[in-house]
Structures are given as structure tokens and as C-alpha cells.
Enzyme design. Structure first.
Site, PDB file in Angstrom:
ATOM      1  N   LYS A   8       0.829  -1.203   0.000  1.00 18.72           N
ATOM      2  CA  LYS A   8       0.000   0.000   0.000  1.00 18.72           C
ATOM      3  C   LYS A   8       0.863   1.252   0.000  1.00 18.72           C
ATOM      4  O   LYS A   8       1.908   1.303   0.642  1.00 18.72           O
ATOM      5  CB  LYS A   8      -0.905  -0.012   1.228  1.00 18.72           C
ATOM      6  CG  LYS A   8      -1.737   1.248   1.457  1.00 18.72           C
ATOM      7  CD  LYS A   8      -2.542   1.132   2.734  1.00 18.72           C
ATOM      8  CE  LYS A   8      -3.228   2.440   3.081  1.00 18.72           C
ATOM      9  NZ  LYS A   8      -2.245   3.496   3.440  1.00 18.72           N
ATOM     10  N   LYS A  13       7.485   1.223   1.974  1.00 14.44           N
ATOM     11  CA  LYS A  13       8.179   0.315   1.043  1.00 14.44           C
ATOM     12  C   LYS A  13       9.595   0.764   0.732  1.00 14.44           C
ATOM     13  O   LYS A  13      10.528  -0.021   0.754  1.00 14.44           O
ATOM     14  CB  LYS A  13       7.403   0.193  -0.271  1.00 14.44           C
ATOM     15  CG  LYS A  13       6.184  -0.648  -0.234  1.00 14.44           C
ATOM     16  CD  LYS A  13       5.559  -0.764  -1.612  1.00 14.44           C
ATOM     17  CE  LYS A  13       5.347   0.582  -2.263  1.00 14.44           C
ATOM     18  NZ  LYS A  13       4.463   1.479  -1.504  1.00 14.44           N
ATOM     19  N   LYS A  39       7.598   9.376  -8.831  1.00 14.99           N
ATOM     20  CA  LYS A  39       8.143  10.335  -7.859  1.00 14.99           C
ATOM     21  C   LYS A  39       9.660  10.228  -7.771  1.00 14.99           C
ATOM     22  O   LYS A  39      10.299  11.095  -7.193  1.00 14.99           O
ATOM     23  CB  LYS A  39       7.547  10.096  -6.462  1.00 14.99           C
ATOM     24  CG  LYS A  39       6.051  10.277  -6.362  1.00 14.99           C
ATOM     25  CD  LYS A  39       5.600  10.411  -4.911  1.00 14.99           C
ATOM     26  CE  LYS A  39       6.095   9.315  -3.988  1.00 14.99           C
ATOM     27  NZ  LYS A  39       5.622   7.961  -4.330  1.00 14.99           N
ATOM     28  N   ASP A 126       0.109   0.391  -4.413  1.00 18.66           N
ATOM     29  CA  ASP A 126      -0.588  -0.884  -4.560  1.00 18.66           C
ATOM     30  C   ASP A 126      -1.276  -0.958  -5.916  1.00 18.66           C
ATOM     31  O   ASP A 126      -2.260  -1.661  -6.085  1.00 18.66           O
ATOM     32  CB  ASP A 126      -1.608  -1.079  -3.428  1.00 18.66           C
ATOM     33  CG  ASP A 126      -2.572   0.094  -3.309  1.00 18.66           C
ATOM     34  OD1 ASP A 126      -2.322   1.112  -3.958  1.00 18.66           O
ATOM     35  OD2 ASP A 126      -3.560  -0.014  -2.569  1.00 18.66           O
TER      36      ASP A 126
END
Length: 291
Positions: A8, A13, A39, A126
């Protein structure tokens, strides 16, 4: 070995990926981390700055691959981890999966894609459309980052469905879940009981992990001036050791969405212990972690 890290959005992460990459390097592996997010901030805690992306470099060279050198796109990060940022199309246009494909194509042109012991793909949120599922085409294992909240486990379940689908045509396996920022694991336990899969590690709530992201440093680098954080690094070294053991992994079978909602809701509606437990379970269900 190629590993794709999913989970998510906002679950941690990239911070987790960077620390796992350094842990793998500490175990003697030559590691490349590829950020697969427009990004282009996946490798920030390894390099301390936003490195140029593959797409930026290709555009500057008018897509002439022969004019690009490895040092144009591969940047050295902390602990000897090499870093690449795929970048992406402008917001609202194009496909991120195409960018991942171009990144792999360029690395192969540069004879770099097969030069590493470990390549770790850190993948956008996700989103499991065909485009952002593209790293699964190259991965041996997928690792899903989650917490003890409903939203993160719901996302993990959708990623599980992507793994199952890709495993039909690729030698892909789920290595397991990594719980991040988790003081409780009742929902995680409930989920893996219904959808069996390994739990590689569960990291507790550690404020220094969040702070490390802001500082642009991995926990391993921070230990140099804060030795008390060494215990945090041991979590990541343990994850690295499990990955390097080349686990058999599984092809998971996701839970239907409505069934999953009912499963996790039941933990709130039928609390154990009574008293204030019901409120706390509601907070967990909504994705907040009780401290």
C-alpha cells in the site's frame, strides 16, 4: 535473484527496500535497487538526493541508447548499493509499466542487468494494473509490505491476486509478508490464517525508521552516530538472510474482496477481551496503529 517489493502507498516500502538492500550488501551481495515510481524517490535514503531518472536521461539523449553510459543512470548509494530510478510519464499521461520496460531494456543494452547478485524493484503503491505489475515479469520473488491495518491488508490481497496471475506464465513466487510499523498483529494473523503465506518479519513501531527517511539515511548509516539503533538493523539483516536462503515461496490464492472485508470486520465486531478492545480494534481496522 530479482525481488519485487509491493505494498500500500505510504506503508514504508522505499525505506524498507533501502534497508534490505544495504543488509543484502552487508551479506556480500552486489545489489542494484531500481525505483519504479514516477516520484523517483525510492533510493533517496541510499543516495541522500533525488538522482536523475532513466526517462530523463533517455529524453536528454533523444532516446539514442548508444549515447548513454552506465554512470549516466547508475548511481552509487550507501553501503555500495547501486541505484537506478526509472521515473515515469507526466502525471495523467502514459504508462508506468512502459517506463519499467525501457529501464530494463537500457540496463541490458549497458550489459548491467545481469551484473548483480540481487536486483530489487521498489514498486509504486498498490497499483496492480498491467503496467505497474510489469516488475513481476522479471522477478523471482515478490515481498509485500503491510501493517496491521485493514487498508494495507486489502492492498496486499490485491497484490496477491497479481502474483497468482503472473505466476501462470513466469517463475514467480511470493516470498512472504513484512509487517512494518506494527505494534499488534491480530489482523495480520487473521489474514494469513485465511490466505496462507509466510510472514518474513514484523517490525514494531520505531520512530527512528520514519526519521531516517526524512534524514535521507538508512538505519545502517545512522548507526554510525547512534549505536543504539543497531538492534533495528538486525531486523533487516534477518530479512536479508531469509531472502538469501532462496525460500521455496508460494503461489498464493487471494481472498474475494467481500469475504476479506467480512473476515477482518469480524475481528472488530467480535472483540476478544471486551472493555476497550472494541475501540482499539476499530482503529486497527481503519488502518491506524494503536501506540
Amino acid at each position: 535473484m530479482k525481488i519485487a517489493v509491493y505494498g500500500k502507498g505510504g506503508i514504508g516500502k522505499s525505506t524498507t527496500s533501502c534497508n534490505i538492500s544495504v543488509a543484502l550488501a552487508r551479506r556480500g551481495q552486489k545489489v542494484l535497487q531500481i525505483g519504479c515510481d514516477p516520484k523517483h524517490d525510492s533510493t533517496f535514503t541510499l543516495t541522500g538526493f533525488l538522482i536523475p531518472t532513466i526517462i530523463d536521461t533517455l529524453q536528454s539523449k533523444d532516446y539514442h541508447y548508444e549515447d548513454i553510459w552506465p554512470e549516466d543512470v547508475i548511481h552509487k548509494g550507501y553501503g555500495g548499493v547501486d541505484c537506478v530510478e526509472a521515473g515515469g510519464p507526466p502525471a495523467g499521461a502514459g504508462c508506468g509499466g512502459y517506463v519499467v520496460g525501457e529501464t530494463v531494456k537500457l540496463l541490458k543494452e549497458l550489459n548491467a542487468f545481469y551484473e548483480y547478485d540481487i536486483i530489487l524493484f521498489d514498486v509504486l503503491g498498490d497499483v496492480v494494473c498491467g503496467g505497474f505489475a510489469a516488475p513481476l515479469n522479471y522477478a523471482d520473488y515478490c515481498v509485500i509490505i503491510t501493517d496491521n491495518g485493514f487498508d494495507a491488508l486489502f492492498a496486499a490481497n490485491r497484490i496477491t491476486a497479481s502474483i497468482r496471475e503472473k505466476a501462470r506464465t513466469h517463475p514467480l513466487r511470493l516470498a512472504g509478508l513484512v509487517g512494518n510499523r506494527t505494534s499488534r498483529r491480530d489482523l495480520i494473523n487473521k489474514y494469513v490464517e485465511a490466505c496462507p503465506m509466510p510472514v518474513i518479519e514484523v517490525l514494531p513501531i520505531i520512530e527512528d525508521i520514519r526519521v531516517s527517511r526524512v534524514k535521507g539515511k538508512t538505519l545502517f548509516e545512522m548507526v554510525g552516530f547512534e549505536p543504539s539503533l543497531n538492534y533495528v538493523c538486525n531486523y533487516y539483516l534477518g530479512i536479508a538472510d531469509q531472502i538469501l536462503s532462496q525460500p521455496e515461496g508460494i503461489v498464493p490464492k487471494e481472498i474475494p474482496d467481500r469475504e476479506l472485508f467480512s473476515l477482518l470486520s469480524d475481528l472488530y465486531l467480535n472483540p476478544i477481551g471486551g472493555g476497550g478492545q472494541k475501540k482499539n480494534n476499530k482503529e486497527n481496522l481503519l488502518g491506524f496503529t494503536r501506540i
